[in-house]
Enzyme design. Sequence first.
Site, PDB file in Angstrom:
ATOM      1  N   GLU A 113      -2.075   7.122   0.215  1.00  0.00           N
ATOM      2  CA  GLU A 113      -0.750   6.491   0.174  1.00  0.00           C
ATOM      3  C   GLU A 113       0.231   7.568  -0.271  1.00  0.00           C
ATOM      4  OE1 GLU A 113       1.046   3.626   0.791  1.00  0.00           O
ATOM      5  OE2 GLU A 113       2.646   4.888  -0.015  1.00  0.00           O
ATOM      6  N   HIS A 131       2.303 -18.157   4.281  1.00  0.00           N
ATOM      7  CA  HIS A 131       2.865 -18.998   5.336  1.00  0.00           C
ATOM      8  C   HIS A 131       1.890 -20.033   5.866  1.00  0.00           C
ATOM      9  CE1 HIS A 131       6.704 -16.845   6.177  1.00  0.00           C
ATOM     10  NE2 HIS A 131       6.083 -15.899   5.508  1.00  0.00           N
ATOM     11  N   VAL A 255       0.061  11.962   4.910  1.00  0.00           N
ATOM     12  CA  VAL A 255      -0.520  12.583   6.098  1.00  0.00           C
ATOM     13  C   VAL A 255       0.586  13.370   6.801  1.00  0.00           C
ATOM     14  CG1 VAL A 255      -1.501  12.127   8.380  1.00  0.00           C
ATOM     15  CG2 VAL A 255      -2.342  10.886   6.368  1.00  0.00           C
ATOM     16  N   LYS A 337      15.532 -13.936  10.732  1.00  0.00           N
ATOM     17  CA  LYS A 337      15.164 -14.749   9.584  1.00  0.00           C
ATOM     18  C   LYS A 337      16.374 -14.993   8.709  1.00  0.00           C
ATOM     19  CE  LYS A 337      11.292 -14.624   7.541  1.00  0.00           C
ATOM     20  NZ  LYS A 337      10.143 -14.224   6.716  1.00  0.00           N
ATOM     21  N   ARG A 398      10.844  -4.279   7.386  1.00  0.00           N
ATOM     22  CA  ARG A 398       9.709  -4.790   8.150  1.00  0.00           C
ATOM     23  C   ARG A 398       9.322  -3.785   9.244  1.00  0.00           C
ATOM     24  NH1 ARG A 398      13.814  -8.524   7.761  1.00  0.00           N
ATOM     25  NH2 ARG A 398      13.384 -10.484   6.687  1.00  0.00           N
ATOM     26  N   CYS A 494      11.992 -10.322 -22.891  1.00  0.00           N
ATOM     27  CA  CYS A 494      12.346 -11.293 -21.845  1.00  0.00           C
ATOM     28  C   CYS A 494      11.085 -11.933 -21.268  1.00  0.00           C
ATOM     29  CB  CYS A 494      13.114 -10.616 -20.714  1.00  0.00           C
ATOM     30  SG  CYS A 494      14.675  -9.873 -21.205  1.00  0.00           S
TER      31      CYS A 494
END
Lengths: 573, 419
Positions: A113, A131, A255, A337, A398, A494
């Site tokens: 990553e 979903h 990569v 969306k 996305r 908090c």
Amino acid sequence: MKISSVNRKLKKLQNGSYAVKEIDNMRIVSGKSSDWNEIIKACQIAVSEDKNVHVVNNVKFTGGSDKPMRIPSLKDKFLDKRTPDVLIIGGGISGASIARELSKWKIDILLVEKESDLAMQASGRNDGEVHPGIDLSKGTLKQHYVLIGNKMFDRVCSDLGVPFKRCGQYVGFTQEELKPLIEAYVLKRIKVDGVTDTYIISGEELHRREPNLNKDFKFAIYNPSAGCVCPYGLTIAYGENAAENGAQISLNTAVLGMKVKDNKIYEVETNRGTIYPKIVINAAGVYADDIAQMAHDKFYSIHPRRGTNSILDKKAGGLLSSIASIKKLEKNSSHSKGGGLLHTVHDNILAGPDAVETFEKENFETRAESIDNVFDKQKNTAEKLNKGSIITYFTGVRAPTFEEDFIIEKGRNTKNLIHCAGIQSPGLTTAPAVALDIEKMTVDMLREKGCTVKRNEEFNPVRKPIPVLREMSDEERNEYIKKNPDYGEIVCRCEEISKGEILDALRSPICVPTVDGIKKRVRPGMGRCQGGFCSPIVTQIIADFMNEKLSDVRKSSDKSVIVYGDTKEGAEI
Amino acid sequence: MKNYYDVTVIGGGPAGIAAAAEAARNHASVLVIEREARLGGILKQCIHDGFGLVRFKEKLSGPEYAERFIDLLNETDADITVLTFVTKIVKTSGGYRITMVSRDGVASVVSKTIILATGCRERTAKQVFIHGTRPAGVFTAGTAQNFTNLLGQLPCRKCVILGSGDIGLIMARRLTLEGAQVIGVYEAKSTPSGLTRNIHQCLHDYNIPLYLSKTVTRVFGEDRLTAVEISSVDKSMKPVKGTEEIIECDGLILSVGLIPENELAETLGVKIDPKTKGPVCDQSLMTSADGIFSCGNALHVNDLVDYVSESGETAGKAAAEFNASARECIDAETNSNISYIVPQKIDLKGDLSKVVFYFRSRDILKNCKLSITLDGGVVKEKKYMFLRPPEMERIVLDFSKYNLHKNSRLIFNAEGEKI
């Protein structure tokens, strides 16, 4: 649509020149344009009915240029000459879940990553909805996997120790006259598409369950199987469980290139050395098409689409206890969306996301108009929604293909490659199911290569989560503190996070000793003061644990300096 | 720690310390609960001077000022528990049961009264709708002050300060002294938010420019902040398109407002005044919940710690003397030139001989007259050269000589030239 008709349609576009040709199951759109949205339109026009055929966008965009991919400044030989059986590129939900499922086998798994943590891009920047699959029709990979994936969540989250709530989802309608149409729609979903549990409830029933939703809702579709999960929490849990079962997770590893010979990737160059994998899995999100290109196997294009979500103070958490959105019958393009409202597993309200096409794959900037648009729309879902309750907001990008479906298949030219690409919503929901299929494809591929692939007898599917003291009874909490007094020292007021929990995060299987890394694992700084009080303390705890100077601690990436060193000396560059 | 206290003070900052000492001096058994390792609250990091001018007629640093009150507290037999965090308060028959966690475990005490001295928090970048990336280098002024003064670390080398609140001004000077370059202080309002004396001592004396009606609209930088976008704002504080300028810097320090911390108060059903964001109180600083008191910056945001201590002492004395009995309150009303007043109510059954009011004007008023009327008759008039929103005013009234009754109307009228 036939190629000739596509070309006729493309000719009508005003702001650029476009042409399409079909070669080897690709529809390659070429030309030149300064209008990104029109390029998107052109490529959408070119989409074929044949699901095997994908659009590749080769249009020269003259209206701007995307920055080169962010790569870490780290350079060493840590991974040099590694020969893993499987190299997974990308530490999002796809890569992490694949690594975990593959760790059931006695094989050498390396996940790379490029960012300083898992779930740094789309997987960490979405709304966390699990979903129900109500908005998808049969015949797509998305729809196939969403129904299977959704059902797997109870088990997966319980094994991985990740909070998951099957809170249900309401889609409200203000137009009574739409009811017959929506009833037919729901019936089709049940009979044809296999969503078995969806049904319509009256406005009265809706308001009994969720009193703050729009009083004008006349009826709603109810999807009891919808739920929510912490998306980065699930990704990290998958990654940690993979690591516990023997997979190697290498962060800050990008990569940079590949050598392909005889239709086979034999060398992968990274900033941490050259790797010689048997099999490569491309789970690179928005960069999946670039990785495919490197592997000489590009047959699709990713067109980034950003979305912004807002998080509201827990005090506003009573607005709703589930997921809700408003639906009006308008000619919306199928994939735009408008977002919704969601009560998160941490009891905040999340509003969003919107959807805007962009040529920038890694531009996570937020904009005022995104938030304005979401709030303007979602005020129709719940009138009391108030911008004044916002504590933070974030943008994700996305990674859709032009077919708006997933690509889960072996390389078409390159034989030791598997694509897990085009993963967008509902990619979080589908991940557990997709990972199982990719696991099977990988094992088969290794066996075809003559490898003996045996079960990992020590595989343990259960990950022990970091205890959450604020959710315990006083008695249980007291026992924990007696055993480890650090659990009694509150650092983040908090969210009521103790020093003990922060140290647990630092000792976890994938140690990410940054302020954001700790924040994503145990939540100090996630509350209404956004780390105003606790960030100096968290910085100090990290420095002490790592035995380094305060100025060595980073917010996130290796260049995100928090402080420069001792006052006065720090001013000298 | 005992099982039962007359008074439990939550928060060991200046308000809490003063409240606890005063309650103990009035013969109450007292517990102070502080979440940090040391008493003093935010004063610990306020190493500049100017504290105590009203109270001691001396210029003390924050830690020195705190020390004076801690010494007084240590002379009493109040119990103090540090590194202790209150997780829950529930009402019981004998008062309130307070649950807390510390390195020793989970504990609870019953207290007849509670003084909430929980201070305030800083408004963040997202709460003032700054957009762009999320780099390191964006700090609230208090966080930057903590890094600089408590940890001895330089948080930025070249910075922009947004907001002319007092902490922002203090940090402009502080960072300059530590070798950082402060490009300027930008204020969205058309007038400064901080005290006039701080504008002079922190900005003018160091040639740091102050830009009014300008705000930060966007931040840049993937890893560390590289620049900010500044825009002019119109009268309704909306950024004006086309006025954007980009300023390169590696730090953005925010001093854009303080919010009283009343999350615990809210769990007790305490009524909150939308104007102060603190509890509605009577003259003893008791909230709408019997036996729950509020003081300091949790009650309303103060400019001077001297008044924070004063309100702590008022609450401390009243909590020590508390006896549950029905109250009969009238409102302290104001005209529209006054943005808020504390206390908001007068309990006719309470002590009426020395009622201390704190208030702020809504706008800058010149040649101003404050007249306070009771049932139409003037009880007090006071003239001011200026009333300014950043400068809190204090006025003391003696109502014992008036015949206050439950239908009485007490009205504060401020009139003056708006500039």
